[in-house]
Design a protein around this motif. Structure first.
Motif, PDB file in Angstrom:
ATOM      1  N   ASN A 141       3.313   5.942   4.202  1.00 13.18           N
ATOM      2  CA  ASN A 141       4.649   5.526   3.131  1.00 13.18           C
ATOM      3  C   ASN A 141       3.314   4.635   2.988  1.00 13.18           C
ATOM      4  OD1 ASN A 141       5.615   5.837   0.876  1.00 13.18           O
ATOM      5  ND2 ASN A 141       7.623   4.523   2.538  1.00 13.18           N
ATOM      6  N   ARG A 191       3.312   0.752  -6.601  1.00  9.35           N
ATOM      7  CA  ARG A 191       4.872   0.277  -6.063  1.00  9.35           C
ATOM      8  C   ARG A 191       5.345  -0.892  -5.283  1.00  9.35           C
ATOM      9  NH1 ARG A 191       4.563   4.998  -1.516  1.00  9.35           N
ATOM     10  NH2 ARG A 191       7.392   4.752  -1.956  1.00  9.35           N
ATOM     11  N   PHE A 192       3.975  -1.540  -6.071  1.00 10.25           N
ATOM     12  CA  PHE A 192       4.471  -2.898  -5.782  1.00 10.25           C
ATOM     13  C   PHE A 192       2.969  -3.807  -6.826  1.00 10.25           C
ATOM     14  CE2 PHE A 192       2.922  -6.996  -4.625  1.00 10.25           C
ATOM     15  CZ  PHE A 192       3.636  -8.126  -3.885  1.00 10.25           C
ATOM     16  N   SER A 220      -1.196  -0.867  -3.436  1.00 12.39           N
ATOM     17  CA  SER A 220      -0.680  -0.241  -3.609  1.00 12.39           C
ATOM     18  C   SER A 220      -1.315   0.660  -4.582  1.00 12.39           C
ATOM     19  CB  SER A 220       0.317  -0.556  -3.730  1.00 12.39           C
ATOM     20  OG  SER A 220       1.537  -0.321  -3.753  1.00 12.39           O
ATOM     21  N   ARG A 244       3.916  -5.105   2.749  1.00  8.70           N
ATOM     22  CA  ARG A 244       4.982  -5.424   2.840  1.00  8.70           C
ATOM     23  C   ARG A 244       4.330  -6.064   4.387  1.00  8.70           C
ATOM     24  NH1 ARG A 244      10.091  -0.772   3.242  1.00  8.70           N
ATOM     25  NH2 ARG A 244      10.577  -1.332   1.407  1.00  8.70           N
ATOM     26  N   SER A 289       1.154   3.165   0.575  1.00  8.83           N
ATOM     27  CA  SER A 289       1.476   2.645  -0.800  1.00  8.83           C
ATOM     28  C   SER A 289       2.212   1.736  -1.213  1.00  8.83           C
ATOM     29  CB  SER A 289       1.278   3.137  -2.422  1.00  8.83           C
ATOM     30  OG  SER A 289       2.563   4.671  -2.319  1.00  8.83           O
ATOM     31  N   ARG A 290       4.112   1.933   0.126  1.00 11.94           N
ATOM     32  CA  ARG A 290       4.898   0.678   0.028  1.00 11.94           C
ATOM     33  C   ARG A 290       4.506  -0.190   1.449  1.00 11.94           C
ATOM     34  NH1 ARG A 290       8.998   0.316  -2.170  1.00 11.94           N
ATOM     35  NH2 ARG A 290       9.287   2.275  -3.811  1.00 11.94           N
ATOM     36  N   THR A 291       3.976   0.551   2.044  1.00 11.11           N
ATOM     37  CA  THR A 291       3.845  -0.046   3.584  1.00 11.11           C
ATOM     38  C   THR A 291       2.713  -0.872   3.837  1.00 11.11           C
ATOM     39  OG1 THR A 291       4.587   2.311   5.042  1.00 11.11           O
ATOM     40  CG2 THR A 291       3.222   0.070   6.263  1.00 11.11           C
TER      41      THR A 291
END
Length: 550
Positions: A284, A456-457, A116, A291, A286-288
């Motif tokens: 997306n 972002r994480f 991230s 996850r 840095s968020r994907t």
């Protein structure tokens, strides 16, 4: 020059272009706007000093399928059952997988945070460059890049070899007079690699969509196999299944045998950095990416536990399984339970298909890694490797190199299966060493009291504790990667991975001193936040504003 630029401080603008990009790309290679991701993706690419030449066509679910299938946890547990039964037995397999899952929680939390922070195809070698002390960042990132390149290239052949030898095992089961020849295995490996390369070259645009049905097969296929086993097989009692740890390798202690057998479970869960090497094709990112890494690891952990429980309770005659003429205990188990060659073939075919699909993902990962490393002149012939052709927007040259490398390694099997096994076994040690280096450098940055890059994480205040626990697991596992499966040891049974690992490290170090030191550009030098002397909090606030508007 870099030091002078670093003293010039000015705010970040989301529409700025990178002042320095290492890839020599032309305007017609840059992808259309619709493939460049969202505003945050573009901002992060500019921060990293890169140009968007690959299509961002992976979203969360396809990326989840990509990483989950590539790791193929339960498939590898079946395929590598011989090693687990030799060192540890059923109890060792169960507790070894339990320890592995516990370790992976801390390892992949650490990697998710780094992904991230810097969502780049370079992955670990980029993170080492960014987080390590300045005095060693260039050399350490260079060595990490080499280990990743060789490790992932070896993984392509390794998984192809497993799929090919399972096919040979099925032939033996159906035709006991069949005598496997080295060239048979070599041709099967080349066929698997050729299929994977073809999919990556000619079907790259639909690869994200294809990952979804493959993910379904990965999940449903396990139940298609274990249900007949659970219904039809005789069962072990709980004590035998879960607590009986054996020492079939002839080691001095059962504990040593358990640690070596632990590598079977570990190898079935290693490699979720594959998602990171695809990051410049993920929307997306840095968020994907965090996850996809954590969800993928969770799915495979659950499926792996189901597989392990089934195996531990249904393998009642282990000596017979180990002596199977097929070379694979799981094939003998399938046949003993079903009593049918056809049923055994169907169950094994599910594993073979998912393994070949995993090779497709491994080819994508390996090619992106060497493409990213070549952007920084980390490999010989980097100018050729990093080239991306107009209209293709995939690292085509890196894919052809992966194909050629796979053929060369497969041909080694004609002369010596020992040499081939040494190269294949290098994969796990190379990946673990890259995890140790990247997480270790992140720990050093935290201990130095430096500000962490925006993420972002974030692991927050627990980051250092999680990172250290990950290292405490990784370091001893790295040592046991080089142990042979059993004693006594001769040239045929020796684990030559240690020779390969240190040989590559020494070669890369010599090449670094003689050639690469003058031309290799560590990623930290081309990041906008370093070159422009940008305050990381300023970046975070800008990115956060965009995220809130979206």
């Amino acid at each position: 020059m870099a030091e002078k630029i670093a003293h010039t401080i000015h705010p970040v603008k989301l529409d700025d272009t990178p002042e320095w990009n290492t890839a020599d790309v032309s305007e017609d290679v840059i992808v259309a706007d619709k493939w460049q991701g969202n505003t945050i993706d573009r901002s992060e690419m500019r921060m990293l000093g890169r140009v968007q030449v690959l299509r961002r066509n992976f979203t969360l679910v396809p990326m989840l399928g990509f990483s989950t299938v590539l790791i193929c946890t339960w498939e590898l547990l079946f395929a590598n059952l011989l090693f687990a039964l030799t060192d540890g037995g059923t109890g060792g397999l169960f507790w070894g997988f339990t320890v592995t899952i516990f370790a992976c929680v801390f390892i992949y939390l650490s990697m998710a945070e780094m992904a991230s922070m810097s969502p780049t195809a370079g992955g670990q070698y980029h993170w080492v460059s960014e987080f390590s002390p300045r005095w060693c960042q260039k050399y350490l990132s260079y060595i990490t890049g080499w280990l990743l390149a060789i490790g992932w290239q070896g993984a392509i052949v390794g998984l192809s070899f497993v799929a090919g030898t399972i096919v040979q095992g099925l032939i033996t089961l159906n035709n006991p007079s069949y005598e496997p020849q080295p060239w048979h295995g070599t041709l099967l490996v080349i066929a698997a690699v050729a299929i994977a390369i073809s999919v990556n070259v000619f079907l790259s645009k639909i690869l994200p969509l294809a990952e979804i049905p493959i993910l379904i097969l990965h999940v449903v296929g396990l139940f298609a196999i274990i249900i007949p086993l659970l219904v039809m097989a005789p069962k072990n009692d709980a004590r035998t299944a879960l607590l009986e740890v054996t020492n079939g390798g002839g080691w001095s202690t059962t504990g040593t045998s358990f640690m070596i057998g632990l590598l079977t479970a570990l190898s079935s869960m290693m490699g979720f950095d594959c998602a990171v090497h695809m990051s410049e094709e993920v929307k997306n990112a840095s968020r994907t990416l965090p996850r996809a890494i954590l969800m993928g690891a969770s799915i495979n952990a659950v499926l792996g536990y189901i597989c392990v429980f089934t195996l531990c309770f249904t393998m009642t005659d282990i000596p017979k399984l180990l002596d199977s003429s097929t070379g694979f205990p799981f094939l003998q188990l399938f046949y003993d339970v079903t009593g049918s060659n056809a049923a055994t073939g169907v169950m094994a075919a599910i594993i073979i298909i998912t393994l070949i699909m995993a090779v497709v993902s491994e080819v994508a990962t390996a090619s992106r890694q060497i493409w990213a490393f070549s952007r920084d002149d980390g490999l010989p012939f980097s100018r050729y490797l990093r080239r991306v052709r107009h209209g293709w927007n995939i690292p085509l040259n890196a894919l052809w190199v992966s194909f050629g490398f796979g053929i060369i390694i497969a041909l080694i099997n004609l002369g010596s299966s020992v040499a081939l096994n040494a190269i294949v076994s290098l994969t796990i040690s190379a990946l673990i060493s890259s995890y140790i280096l990247s997480i270790g450098c992140l720990v050093s940055k935290r201990l130095r009291g430096e500000a962490m890059p925006p993420s972002r994480f974030s692991l927050g205040k627990h980051g250092l504790t999680i990172n250290v626990i990950a290292l405490l697991f990784l370091c001893p596992l790295f040592v046991f990667c080089f142990f042979p499966i059993a004693t006594p040891v001769d040239k045929e049974t020796m684990n030559w991975a240690s020779t390969m690992f240190w040989g590559i490290t020494i070669f890369a170090s010599v090449w670094y001193v003689l050639v690469a030191k003058a031309i290799y550009r560590p990623p930290v030098l081309i990041q906008n936040r370093e070159l422009q002397g940008v305050d990381e909090k300023n970046i975070h606030s800008n990115v956060q504003e965009v995220g809130e508007k979206m």
